[in-house]
Design an enzyme around this catalytic site. Sequence first.
Site: not given
Ligand code: HEM
Length: 724
Positions: A96, A264
Amino acid sequence: QMRGQCPFHAADGGVRALLGRTNKDWWPDALQLDILTQNGASPDPMGTEFKYADAFKKLDYQALKADLRALMTDSQSWWPADYGHYGPFFIRMAWHSAGTYRTADGRGGSGSGQQRFAPLNSWPDNGNLDKARRLLWPIKRKYGKNISWADLFILAGNVAIESMGGPVFGFGGGRPDSFEPERDIYWGTEEAWVDTGAQTRIQPDKGWELESPLAAIQMGLIYVNPEGPGGIPNPFQSARDMRVTFERMGMNDEETVALTAGGHAFGKAHGAVPADQLSGAPESEAMELMGFGWATDADQIEKGHITTSGIEGAWTPNPTQWGGDYFRLLFKYEFELVRSPAGAHQWQPINPDPEDMAPDARDPSRRVPTMMTTADMALKMDPEYRKISERFRDDQAALDDAFARAWFKLCHRDMGPKARYLGPEVPAEDLIWQDPVPAGTTPSEDDVAAFKSAILASGFPISALVKASWASASTYRRSDHRGGANGARIRLAPQKDWAVNDPQELAGVLSRIEELRGSLSMADAIVLAGSAAVEKAARDAGFDVTVPFTGGRGDASEAQTDADSFAVLEPRADAFRNYLATKQTVKTEEIMLDRAHLLGLSIPQMAVLVGGLRVLGANAGNSRKGVLTDRPGLLTNDFFVNLLDMGTKWKTVDESGDEEFVGTDRATGEERWRATRTDLVFGSNSQLRAVSEVYAEIGNEQKFVDDFIAAWVKVMNADRFDIA
Ligand code: HEM
């Protein structure tokens, strides 16, 4: 194909203010610290002597990495680590931090640690990242000035990936922190954050286009709404939103799939409790919360009853281990639409095998269902994304490589050339998006002098030489450090053909420079041609001055140039050359301000450059607009003198309204001058007028020349990170 990339082009043709909705609109009652930054006072406690690059070089990099690795599993009671590992949380923080970058104006990104400040610290999409940053504080404190927050955010993401067995391509440090919220960036005009209604920026009546330069689908999001456009769980439309927004930061389909799926592989989403049980965002929260927002009771946090996005669950059965489970599950199961405890739309595998269930974030002996967001489902449902996803499912090594490279690009895209990267983990490989420039050599003083006389004797007017240098150097933007004179890309497509550069005239000048340059690089010679012209123009006006020159630029080849990616640097308006392609959605003088900011200019520097370039005749199309002098080609303060002369009466002449003006002799009615908004604004705006007065004053003629030259050299050297 890049669409809608001009930063001042609105999809619906509407008019907007340069900055849209700002922090003062969101938080009118916030402490207005900028009253203390008047009169040039800096909010930066490190002072102007401090050079972050030097401090970084003294960093014990390996010790820092070891501390970060230890931090990953050092769970704190005030925000316990899911699965005992903070890695996924830090990856999301880093993503982010970097993901706000957009190619159209190069702004956003992780370059100055802006996630610490409003509005980013309070965007709903950055929910709970206040805790991730705070977890890093003991380490930031320990390494102090040797590591910036901006670098730490990204490095923490890298170490997180490594510590969970994921592939990493490298790390370049060198992002100096800023100590105030950026005030130059346009985030949009909406008056509500994403979660207050079904809004999206892509609408049929806007030709399905996303307003430029924006790269997010709604105010307060990094890219797209995870639940689907406007909260509607349609994976196909989600794919459309993803494609547009990721393209806005220069990511293609493969990079988009690799990043999203790779990200993810880790962690979980948080949507265990309804969002209305949370307090507000950090910027508006109670003092005793000490900068935290989205407050929840400690016992709820302890139990893992946390809401961030509102979606609940992990993507894979192994959320702290890199691997291929994400795609395996995505394709192994059919998914049904369900709602999280917080009420969000999400997708759940139908009848999962027990080993495909995820551990509970607090109690690994409990198994809970995994999930996919609507955006994840897009990777399966969209035909193009699906092809890539299937390939990655079947070829883990391909995913490893694609993810590592795309992550590196994501995190370094706003850093500019590799010369700015610091530290032991800078990859040796040159990447095309870094706009590589081969090292140059410093020419001898004799060669410099010989070239200067030869080019001045070549018969080109002063204006043509000045224009070539300006065209070359002024593409620089300090937002992502792209553009500039180094590399001499002015002689390559697309820049050589831009209308603002008067391609025919430019080609003539460049080919003569090529003939005469001898041992000089083209990049050096192009700068020198303009500098020689400025010196001559000053001499002819009676000022014996030298324009300082620092050689050593290199020439980039076509193969080193991603021509498509340079399209976004093309000015649709350039006040310094009095150029306006077509009327934009933002006032022409505001576009001037924006460009001056990207060039790193102060108000007086902007004014003195406009005034000086006008009398040198540097206008695009060699128009006479704003050339308020009877002796063009001489470096005089005539522009300011004549602009402020009450003997001239101004009125608009342009049938389309207010872009062009005619100045007539107040007594005789005879036409004297033609000018544009970006000329008259230096007389009509009270603050700019005050600066114009200084440059028009008797006794300040030399000051005008000296200031012009200093500002000119600043622009010529704006991209010289090799000498900084
Ligand atoms: C978590 C959406 C792309 C890495 C999340 C969460 C959402 C989300 C809704 C949950 C947040 C929460 O409630 O704690 C998306 C969408 C993306 C996207 C819509 C693109 C269309 C990415 C990218 C990365 C990424 C590009 C990294 C390369 C992560 C990680 C988590 C996460 C590692 C877990 C965080 C945790 O465990 O606290 N994402 N994401 N995401 N996202 Fe994404």
